[in-house]
Design a protein around this motif. Structure first.
Motif, PDB file in Angstrom:
ATOM      1  N   UNK A  84     -33.471 -71.623 -30.312  1.00 41.09           N
ATOM      2  CA  UNK A  84     -33.198 -71.577 -31.747  1.00 41.09           C
ATOM      3  C   UNK A  84     -32.596 -70.271 -32.215  1.00 41.09           C
ATOM      4  N   UNK A  85     -32.542 -69.255 -31.364  1.00 41.27           N
ATOM      5  CA  UNK A  85     -32.065 -67.952 -31.807  1.00 41.27           C
ATOM      6  C   UNK A  85     -31.256 -67.270 -30.718  1.00 41.27           C
ATOM      7  N   UNK A  86     -30.317 -66.442 -31.141  1.00 47.05           N
ATOM      8  CA  UNK A  86     -29.548 -65.627 -30.204  1.00 47.05           C
ATOM      9  C   UNK A  86     -30.154 -64.239 -30.033  1.00 47.05           C
ATOM     10  N   UNK A  87     -31.209 -63.925 -30.785  1.00 54.39           N
ATOM     11  CA  UNK A  87     -31.804 -62.594 -30.715  1.00 54.39           C
ATOM     12  C   UNK A  87     -32.378 -62.308 -29.328  1.00 54.39           C
ATOM     13  N   UNK A  88     -32.212 -61.088 -28.807  1.00 53.76           N
ATOM     14  CA  UNK A  88     -33.018 -60.714 -27.650  1.00 53.76           C
ATOM     15  C   UNK A  88     -34.500 -60.810 -28.011  1.00 53.76           C
ATOM     16  N   UNK A  89     -35.302 -61.310 -27.078  1.00 53.02           N
ATOM     17  CA  UNK A  89     -36.734 -61.430 -27.289  1.00 53.02           C
ATOM     18  C   UNK A  89     -37.455 -60.315 -26.534  1.00 53.02           C
ATOM     19  N   UNK A  90     -38.400 -59.684 -27.205  1.00 46.96           N
ATOM     20  CA  UNK A  90     -39.239 -58.668 -26.579  1.00 46.96           C
ATOM     21  C   UNK A  90     -40.540 -59.351 -26.190  1.00 46.96           C
ATOM     22  N   UNK A  96     -44.458 -70.420 -21.381  1.00 47.97           N
ATOM     23  CA  UNK A  96     -43.046 -70.458 -20.996  1.00 47.97           C
ATOM     24  C   UNK A  96     -42.284 -71.492 -21.810  1.00 47.97           C
ATOM     25  N   UNK A  97     -42.889 -72.652 -22.048  1.00 47.07           N
ATOM     26  CA  UNK A  97     -42.227 -73.689 -22.834  1.00 47.07           C
ATOM     27  C   UNK A  97     -42.008 -73.232 -24.276  1.00 47.07           C
ATOM     28  N   UNK A  98     -42.983 -72.551 -24.849  1.00 48.29           N
ATOM     29  CA  UNK A  98     -42.838 -72.070 -26.220  1.00 48.29           C
ATOM     30  C   UNK A  98     -41.783 -70.977 -26.313  1.00 48.29           C
ATOM     31  N   UNK A  99     -41.718 -70.115 -25.318  1.00 48.31           N
ATOM     32  CA  UNK A  99     -40.662 -69.096 -25.290  1.00 48.31           C
ATOM     33  C   UNK A  99     -39.289 -69.764 -25.192  1.00 48.31           C
ATOM     34  N   UNK A 100     -39.189 -70.785 -24.363  1.00 41.57           N
ATOM     35  CA  UNK A 100     -37.912 -71.490 -24.207  1.00 41.57           C
ATOM     36  C   UNK A 100     -37.494 -72.159 -25.507  1.00 41.57           C
ATOM     37  N   UNK A 101     -38.450 -72.676 -26.260  1.00 42.82           N
ATOM     38  CA  UNK A 101     -38.121 -73.320 -27.531  1.00 42.82           C
ATOM     39  C   UNK A 101     -37.590 -72.308 -28.535  1.00 42.82           C
ATOM     40  N   UNK A 102     -38.204 -71.133 -28.580  1.00 41.46           N
ATOM     41  CA  UNK A 102     -37.705 -70.087 -29.471  1.00 41.46           C
ATOM     42  C   UNK A 102     -36.317 -69.647 -29.029  1.00 41.46           C
ATOM     43  N   UNK A 103     -36.121 -69.491 -27.725  1.00 40.81           N
ATOM     44  CA  UNK A 103     -34.796 -69.104 -27.237  1.00 40.81           C
ATOM     45  C   UNK A 103     -33.734 -70.116 -27.646  1.00 40.81           C
ATOM     46  N   UNK A 139     -32.716 -76.985 -34.411  1.00 43.66           N
ATOM     47  CA  UNK A 139     -33.911 -76.515 -33.728  1.00 43.66           C
ATOM     48  C   UNK A 139     -34.248 -77.460 -32.586  1.00 43.66           C
ATOM     49  N   UNK A 140     -34.973 -76.989 -31.564  1.00 40.75           N
ATOM     50  CA  UNK A 140     -35.387 -77.902 -30.501  1.00 40.75           C
ATOM     51  C   UNK A 140     -36.406 -78.912 -31.020  1.00 40.75           C
ATOM     52  N   UNK A 188     -46.551 -57.611 -34.384  1.00 42.58           N
ATOM     53  CA  UNK A 188     -47.499 -57.811 -35.470  1.00 42.58           C
ATOM     54  C   UNK A 188     -46.946 -58.674 -36.604  1.00 42.58           C
ATOM     55  N   UNK A 189     -45.647 -58.928 -36.630  1.00 47.47           N
ATOM     56  CA  UNK A 189     -45.139 -59.860 -37.629  1.00 47.47           C
ATOM     57  C   UNK A 189     -45.705 -61.251 -37.378  1.00 47.47           C
ATOM     58  N   UNK A 190     -45.846 -61.620 -36.115  1.00 46.71           N
ATOM     59  CA  UNK A 190     -46.613 -62.804 -35.764  1.00 46.71           C
ATOM     60  C   UNK A 190     -45.908 -64.142 -35.854  1.00 46.71           C
ATOM     61  N   UNK A 191     -44.629 -64.194 -36.188  1.00 44.91           N
ATOM     62  CA  UNK A 191     -43.920 -65.477 -36.255  1.00 44.91           C
ATOM     63  C   UNK A 191     -43.830 -66.067 -34.854  1.00 44.91           C
ATOM     64  N   UNK A 192     -44.214 -67.339 -34.698  1.00 45.15           N
ATOM     65  CA  UNK A 192     -44.444 -67.866 -33.359  1.00 45.15           C
ATOM     66  C   UNK A 192     -43.793 -69.207 -33.075  1.00 45.15           C
ATOM     67  N   UNK A 193     -42.879 -69.651 -33.935  1.00 45.61           N
ATOM     68  CA  UNK A 193     -42.190 -70.911 -33.663  1.00 45.61           C
ATOM     69  C   UNK A 193     -40.703 -70.746 -33.956  1.00 45.61           C
ATOM     70  N   UNK A 194     -39.861 -71.645 -33.467  1.00 45.88           N
ATOM     71  CA  UNK A 194     -38.412 -71.466 -33.611  1.00 45.88           C
ATOM     72  C   UNK A 194     -37.943 -71.324 -35.051  1.00 45.88           C
ATOM     73  N   UNK A 195     -38.488 -72.109 -35.965  1.00 39.87           N
ATOM     74  CA  UNK A 195     -38.041 -72.050 -37.357  1.00 39.87           C
ATOM     75  C   UNK A 195     -38.393 -70.706 -37.988  1.00 39.87           C
ATOM     76  N   UNK A 196     -39.585 -70.191 -37.692  1.00 38.36           N
ATOM     77  CA  UNK A 196     -40.012 -68.927 -38.274  1.00 38.36           C
ATOM     78  C   UNK A 196     -39.200 -67.750 -37.741  1.00 38.36           C
ATOM     79  N   UNK A 197     -38.978 -67.726 -36.427  1.00 38.66           N
ATOM     80  CA  UNK A 197     -38.210 -66.621 -35.849  1.00 38.66           C
ATOM     81  C   UNK A 197     -36.783 -66.625 -36.391  1.00 38.66           C
ATOM     82  N   UNK A 198     -36.244 -67.821 -36.651  1.00 41.46           N
ATOM     83  CA  UNK A 198     -34.900 -67.874 -37.224  1.00 41.46           C
ATOM     84  C   UNK A 198     -34.867 -67.252 -38.618  1.00 41.46           C
ATOM     85  N   UNK A 199     -35.958 -67.340 -39.366  1.00 46.40           N
ATOM     86  CA  UNK A 199     -36.025 -66.674 -40.674  1.00 46.40           C
ATOM     87  C   UNK A 199     -35.827 -65.170 -40.504  1.00 46.40           C
ATOM     88  N   UNK A 200     -36.529 -64.585 -39.533  1.00 44.32           N
ATOM     89  CA  UNK A 200     -36.380 -63.148 -39.287  1.00 44.32           C
ATOM     90  C   UNK A 200     -34.944 -62.813 -38.901  1.00 44.32           C
TER      91      UNK A 200
END
Length: 307
Positions: free
Chosen positions: A210-216, A201-208, A13-14, A173-185
């Motif tokens: 940690x995951x290969x998923x496309x982000x909506x 923008x920084x928070x979006x970059x941190x999630x990116x 994770x970042x 509405x799932x609401x997961x908002x950090x890299x570790x949580x999104x990786x769970x999904x």
């Protein structure tokens, strides 16, 4: 804090939020695609696509919030057929959930997070059955808000009880908002993830990172999701979050869920304005990042209906 940051890095994770450019892309090499949400029925879908043609807006994905359960068999078939003909992904919400059930907590001031959850075994069964019926209509993308629903639907997909090409689009509405949580999904079977509307923008970059998923990413959010209008940030969102679905909600608009024929004229008007907002936002994207690459219609990775 250095020790904690190093531990996060050891987990892949970042260690901090930082608006770094993303090197990730969609399978076709594109950085962004366009999504128009809240398309609540065949008439609204037709109106949105006609407006997109008139305004020269390339719409890759259409999503809906009332769920397959509030569409007749004929309406499901019509929406699936139209989207397939136009090579556009169609994603329907998986319902019912607590917010439309007999839960007083879901409608209380402190209980809003409960609204997007499936309550008890029976509602879990009902949501999975809604997914099954939607898939039987040929639709290959469903919106999921509950982690248990996601896990069970993914296992059903793996077992062949749901189509193997069915995609799970995670709702805001799932609401997961950090890299570790999104990786769970992601680990549970998500195919794309709709992040909360107010991430920097920084928070979006941190999630990116940690995951290969496309982000909506909502670049304009409904009032009950924050009411943000982030059109001038689209170029930077694409830069740090690619691959990203640029999602045009609509501020200063009524909540029409659950929708139906009594609201069709309103839903049509809102859908057409969302396309107009997309024209405005994409104009700014081209102005400030003319090199940004988008997908053709029907591109690899889109969950197109099977008719």
């Amino acid at each position: 804090m250095d020790q904690t940051r190093e531990f996060l890095r050891s987990q892949g994770l970042p260690g901090e939020d930082a608006p770094l450019p993303s090197a990730e892309r969609f399978p076709d090499g594109a950085q962004y695609r366009v999504e128009i949400p809240s398309t609540e029925g065949p008439e609204v879908l037709e109106a949105v696509l006609a407006e997109a043609d008139a305004r020269g807006v390339r719409v890759h994905r259409i999503s809906q919030g009332s769920g397959g359960m509030l569409l007749t068999d004929e309406e499901l078939a019509a929406m699936s057929g139209t989207a397939a003909q136009r090579s556009v992904e169609l994603s329907l919400f998986a319902r019912p959930l607590a917010g439309w059930d007999t839960s007083p907590m879901a409608t209380s001031s402190g209980g809003a997070p409960v609204a997007a959850q499936a309550r008890g075994t029976e509602q879990l069964v009902h949501v999975l059955e809604d997914i099954r019926r939607t898939a039987e209509a040929g639709i290959r993308s469903v919106l999921i808000t509950d982690l248990g629903v996601l896990q069970m639907a993914a296992r059903m997909r793996e077992a062949g009880d749901l189509p193997g090409d069915l995609q799970f689009k995670i709702s805001v509405q799932m609401g997961l908002a950090n890299p570790a949580s999104v990786r769970i999904a992601e680990d549970l079977g998500a195919d794309t993830y709709n992040v909360p509307t107010d991430l920097s923008l920084a928070q979006l970059a941190a999630i990116r990172a940690a995951t290969d998923l496309p982000l909506d990413v909502y670049v304009e959010a409904p009032d009950d999701m924050g009411g943000f209008v982030r059109h001038f940030e689209i170029a930077e969102i694409v830069r740090v979050a690619a691959p990203v679905y640029v999602k045009f909600g609509l501020r200063n608009a009524p909540n029409i869920y659950p929708s139906g024929t009594h609201l069709t004229p309103t839903a049509v008007a809102l859908g057409k304005e969302r396309v107009r907002r997309a024209q405005l936002g994409l104009g700014l994207l081209r102005r400030y990042s003319p090199e940004a690459v988008t997908s053709e219609l029907g591109a690899e990775g889109l969950a197109l209906p099977r008719t």
